[in-house]
Design a protein around this motif. Structure first.
Motif, PDB file in Angstrom:
ATOM      1  N   LEU A  21     -11.025  19.646 -11.551  1.00  0.00           N
ATOM      2  CA  LEU A  21     -10.287  20.899 -11.375  1.00  0.00           C
ATOM      3  C   LEU A  21      -8.971  20.869 -12.147  1.00  0.00           C
ATOM      4  CD1 LEU A  21     -11.096  21.576  -7.627  1.00  0.00           C
ATOM      5  CD2 LEU A  21     -11.875  22.911  -9.608  1.00  0.00           C
ATOM      6  N   SER A  22      -8.332  19.719 -12.183  1.00  0.00           N
ATOM      7  CA  SER A  22      -7.105  19.569 -12.958  1.00  0.00           C
ATOM      8  C   SER A  22      -7.375  19.722 -14.456  1.00  0.00           C
ATOM      9  CB  SER A  22      -6.481  18.201 -12.662  1.00  0.00           C
ATOM     10  OG  SER A  22      -5.342  17.999 -13.453  1.00  0.00           O
ATOM     11  N   ALA A  23      -8.454  19.128 -14.931  1.00  0.00           N
ATOM     12  CA  ALA A  23      -8.803  19.228 -16.352  1.00  0.00           C
ATOM     13  C   ALA A  23      -9.123  20.667 -16.741  1.00  0.00           C
ATOM     14  CB  ALA A  23      -9.981  18.310 -16.672  1.00  0.00           C
ATOM     15  N   ILE A  24      -9.810  21.387 -15.870  1.00  0.00           N
ATOM     16  CA  ILE A  24     -10.127  22.789 -16.165  1.00  0.00           C
ATOM     17  C   ILE A  24      -8.851  23.622 -16.190  1.00  0.00           C
ATOM     18  CG2 ILE A  24     -11.314  24.870 -15.335  1.00  0.00           C
ATOM     19  CD1 ILE A  24     -13.514  22.956 -14.248  1.00  0.00           C
ATOM     20  N   ALA A  73      -5.878  22.562 -16.914  1.00  0.00           N
ATOM     21  CA  ALA A  73      -5.169  22.198 -18.136  1.00  0.00           C
ATOM     22  C   ALA A  73      -5.809  22.872 -19.355  1.00  0.00           C
ATOM     23  CB  ALA A  73      -5.152  20.681 -18.299  1.00  0.00           C
ATOM     24  N   ALA A  74      -7.124  22.973 -19.364  1.00  0.00           N
ATOM     25  CA  ALA A  74      -7.818  23.652 -20.469  1.00  0.00           C
ATOM     26  C   ALA A  74      -7.453  25.129 -20.504  1.00  0.00           C
ATOM     27  CB  ALA A  74      -9.329  23.476 -20.332  1.00  0.00           C
ATOM     28  N   ARG A  75      -7.369  25.741 -19.329  1.00  0.00           N
ATOM     29  CA  ARG A  75      -6.975  27.155 -19.274  1.00  0.00           C
ATOM     30  C   ARG A  75      -5.564  27.338 -19.815  1.00  0.00           C
ATOM     31  NH1 ARG A  75      -8.127  29.826 -13.623  1.00  0.00           N
ATOM     32  NH2 ARG A  75      -7.621  31.682 -14.830  1.00  0.00           N
ATOM     33  N   GLY A  76      -4.657  26.436 -19.425  1.00  0.00           N
ATOM     34  CA  GLY A  76      -3.286  26.509 -19.924  1.00  0.00           C
ATOM     35  C   GLY A  76      -3.224  26.320 -21.427  1.00  0.00           C
ATOM     36  N   ALA A  77      -3.966  25.357 -21.943  1.00  0.00           N
ATOM     37  CA  ALA A  77      -3.990  25.113 -23.386  1.00  0.00           C
ATOM     38  C   ALA A  77      -4.550  26.320 -24.127  1.00  0.00           C
ATOM     39  CB  ALA A  77      -4.814  23.865 -23.694  1.00  0.00           C
ATOM     40  N   GLN A  88     -10.024  18.904 -25.634  1.00  0.00           N
ATOM     41  CA  GLN A  88      -9.897  17.602 -24.977  1.00  0.00           C
ATOM     42  C   GLN A  88     -10.035  17.730 -23.464  1.00  0.00           C
ATOM     43  OE1 GLN A  88      -6.104  16.244 -26.451  1.00  0.00           O
ATOM     44  NE2 GLN A  88      -7.058  15.091 -28.116  1.00  0.00           N
ATOM     45  N   HIS A  89      -9.383  18.738 -22.895  1.00  0.00           N
ATOM     46  CA  HIS A  89      -9.443  18.921 -21.443  1.00  0.00           C
ATOM     47  C   HIS A  89     -10.846  19.327 -20.984  1.00  0.00           C
ATOM     48  CE1 HIS A  89      -5.227  18.213 -20.928  1.00  0.00           C
ATOM     49  NE2 HIS A  89      -4.895  19.211 -21.719  1.00  0.00           N
ATOM     50  N   ILE A  90     -11.499  20.176 -21.751  1.00  0.00           N
ATOM     51  CA  ILE A  90     -12.869  20.559 -21.399  1.00  0.00           C
ATOM     52  C   ILE A  90     -13.794  19.358 -21.524  1.00  0.00           C
ATOM     53  CG2 ILE A  90     -14.869  21.941 -22.098  1.00  0.00           C
ATOM     54  CD1 ILE A  90     -12.913  24.248 -22.677  1.00  0.00           C
ATOM     55  N   GLY A  91     -13.618  18.563 -22.558  1.00  0.00           N
ATOM     56  CA  GLY A  91     -14.417  17.353 -22.705  1.00  0.00           C
ATOM     57  C   GLY A  91     -14.251  16.416 -21.518  1.00  0.00           C
ATOM     58  N   LYS A  92     -13.022  16.288 -21.046  1.00  0.00           N
ATOM     59  CA  LYS A  92     -12.761  15.452 -19.871  1.00  0.00           C
ATOM     60  C   LYS A  92     -13.474  16.023 -18.648  1.00  0.00           C
ATOM     61  CE  LYS A  92      -9.012  13.626 -17.037  1.00  0.00           C
ATOM     62  NZ  LYS A  92      -7.543  13.543 -16.868  1.00  0.00           N
ATOM     63  N   ALA A  93     -13.395  17.339 -18.475  1.00  0.00           N
ATOM     64  CA  ALA A  93     -14.052  17.985 -17.330  1.00  0.00           C
ATOM     65  C   ALA A  93     -15.561  17.778 -17.380  1.00  0.00           C
ATOM     66  CB  ALA A  93     -13.712  19.476 -17.298  1.00  0.00           C
ATOM     67  N   VAL A  94     -16.148  17.931 -18.545  1.00  0.00           N
ATOM     68  CA  VAL A  94     -17.598  17.739 -18.707  1.00  0.00           C
ATOM     69  C   VAL A  94     -17.978  16.311 -18.336  1.00  0.00           C
ATOM     70  CG1 VAL A  94     -19.454  17.584 -20.426  1.00  0.00           C
ATOM     71  CG2 VAL A  94     -17.948  19.589 -20.386  1.00  0.00           C
ATOM     72  N   ARG A  95     -17.198  15.339 -18.809  1.00  0.00           N
ATOM     73  CA  ARG A  95     -17.506  13.933 -18.502  1.00  0.00           C
ATOM     74  C   ARG A  95     -17.395  13.657 -17.002  1.00  0.00           C
ATOM     75  NH1 ARG A  95     -14.450  13.464 -22.938  1.00  0.00           N
ATOM     76  NH2 ARG A  95     -12.647  12.675 -21.800  1.00  0.00           N
ATOM     77  N   GLN A 120     -13.988  26.849 -12.139  1.00  0.00           N
ATOM     78  CA  GLN A 120     -13.070  26.532 -11.040  1.00  0.00           C
ATOM     79  C   GLN A 120     -13.546  27.169  -9.744  1.00  0.00           C
ATOM     80  OE1 GLN A 120      -9.361  27.868 -12.925  1.00  0.00           O
ATOM     81  NE2 GLN A 120      -8.547  25.811 -12.546  1.00  0.00           N
ATOM     82  N   GLU A 121     -13.979  28.398  -9.831  1.00  0.00           N
ATOM     83  CA  GLU A 121     -14.433  29.127  -8.646  1.00  0.00           C
ATOM     84  C   GLU A 121     -15.708  28.517  -8.057  1.00  0.00           C
ATOM     85  OE1 GLU A 121     -12.929  31.909  -7.041  1.00  0.00           O
ATOM     86  OE2 GLU A 121     -11.273  31.128  -8.258  1.00  0.00           O
ATOM     87  N   LEU A 122     -16.525  27.916  -8.883  1.00  0.00           N
ATOM     88  CA  LEU A 122     -17.735  27.265  -8.388  1.00  0.00           C
ATOM     89  C   LEU A 122     -17.435  25.909  -7.751  1.00  0.00           C
ATOM     90  CD1 LEU A 122     -20.174  28.077 -11.311  1.00  0.00           C
ATOM     91  CD2 LEU A 122     -20.386  28.874  -8.947  1.00  0.00           C
ATOM     92  N   LEU A 123     -16.515  25.167  -8.336  1.00  0.00           N
ATOM     93  CA  LEU A 123     -16.246  23.812  -7.865  1.00  0.00           C
ATOM     94  C   LEU A 123     -15.273  23.745  -6.689  1.00  0.00           C
ATOM     95  CD1 LEU A 123     -16.067  21.978 -11.304  1.00  0.00           C
ATOM     96  CD2 LEU A 123     -17.896  21.850  -9.602  1.00  0.00           C
TER      97      LEU A 123
END
Length: 135
Positions: free
Chosen positions: A38-41, A43-47, A58-65, A114-117
């Motif tokens: 949730l933090s990575a997502i 951060a991706a939204r902010g970026a 990078q943030h989306i890649g982290k979230a996927v992993r 985010q809404e799903l998780l």
């Protein structure tokens, strides 16, 4: 000076993460995975809002992993039954939407993830509270 503070904060975060992982029980570790994704997502939204496409990726890649290598791998498909199958499907969908969000710079897809998780995380935390109350 700001860069020094940032590196110190990053080092503190790494120590906190390592301590949490080494001392955590399985329930706590999954909670940390939810917090991380949730933090990575976020951060991706902010970026994406700032137009920092590299950081967004990078943030989306982290979230996927985290979803793929953490949450999906933690599912017990044999004992989890229908619930595990449903969570697996949700996690697969979230990863699809994260990938689409990355390719299309789609803030709505990030919000959807985010809404799903978030409710799954809340349910996970409620289980822990119930276990503590029963003990």
């Amino acid at each position: 000076m700001f860069a020094t503070f940032r590196s110190q904060a990053s080092a503190y975060g790494q120590i906190q993460l390592q301590t949490g992982v080494s001392a955590g029980d399985p329930h706590q570790l999954v909670a940390m995975l939810f917090d991380g994704v949730l933090s990575a997502i976020a951060a991706a939204r902010g970026a994406l809002q700032r137009g920092d496409i590299g950081a967004k990726g990078q943030h989306i890649g982290k979230a996927v992993r985290i979803v793929e290598e953490g949450l999906r791998c933690a599912l017990d498909q044999e004992r989890g039954g229908e619930l595990a199958r449903n969570l697996n499907d949700v996690y697969a969908y979230v990863n699809l939407r994260l990938t689409q969000a990355n390719l299309r710079n789609d803030a709505a897809a990030l919000h959807e993830c985010q809404e799903l998780l978030a409710p799954i995380r809340e349910a996970w935390m409620a289980i822990r509270a119930q276990q503590r109350a029963a003990a």
